[in-house]
Scaffold this motif. Structure first.
Motif: not given
Length: 115
Positions: A12-17, A22-23
């Motif tokens: 989850d941390d990796f996906e959030q980073e 890419f935002a």
């Protein structure tokens, strides 16, 4: 807020980073302003160059028209001068012919008197 290690998932941390990386972010204001200013300067430069070229073309056309006018005037003056010259020469021929006839008549009268 407490950190719960049991429900914490490293994915989850990796996906959030990754999502944050890419935002989409709005462009930095100075860069956008610099780009807009450069674009406006380029447009203004093109307009100025176009206006300069148009003025130069107008000057060239005006110079060509003036030169053509002077050349035509010069040609007309030469033509009129040549015409006047021909008229003077014709008048001199006529006068010469008339003077020769008078001379012939005077010579004939002198012969008649001497006889």
């Amino acid at each position: 807020m407490e950190f719960d290690r049991e429900n914490h998932n490293p994915t989850d941390d990796f996906e959030q980073e990754l999502a944050e990386a890419f935002a989409r972010r709005p462009a930095l204001q100075p860069q956008a302003q610099n780009h807009a200013r450069r674009s406006q300067q380029n447009t203004e430069r093109i307009r100025n160059r176009t206006a300069l070229l148009q003025r130069l073309a107008a000057c060239l056309v005006l110079c060509a028209a003036l030169a053509g006018g002077f050349a035509w005037r010069n040609h007309e003056e030469r033509r009129k001068g040549e015409e006047a010259r021909q008229q003077v020469l014709t008048a001199l021929r006529i006068t010469n012919h008339a003077l020769n006839e008078v001379k012939i008549q005077l010579a004939a009268n002198d012969r008649d008197r001497q006889q």
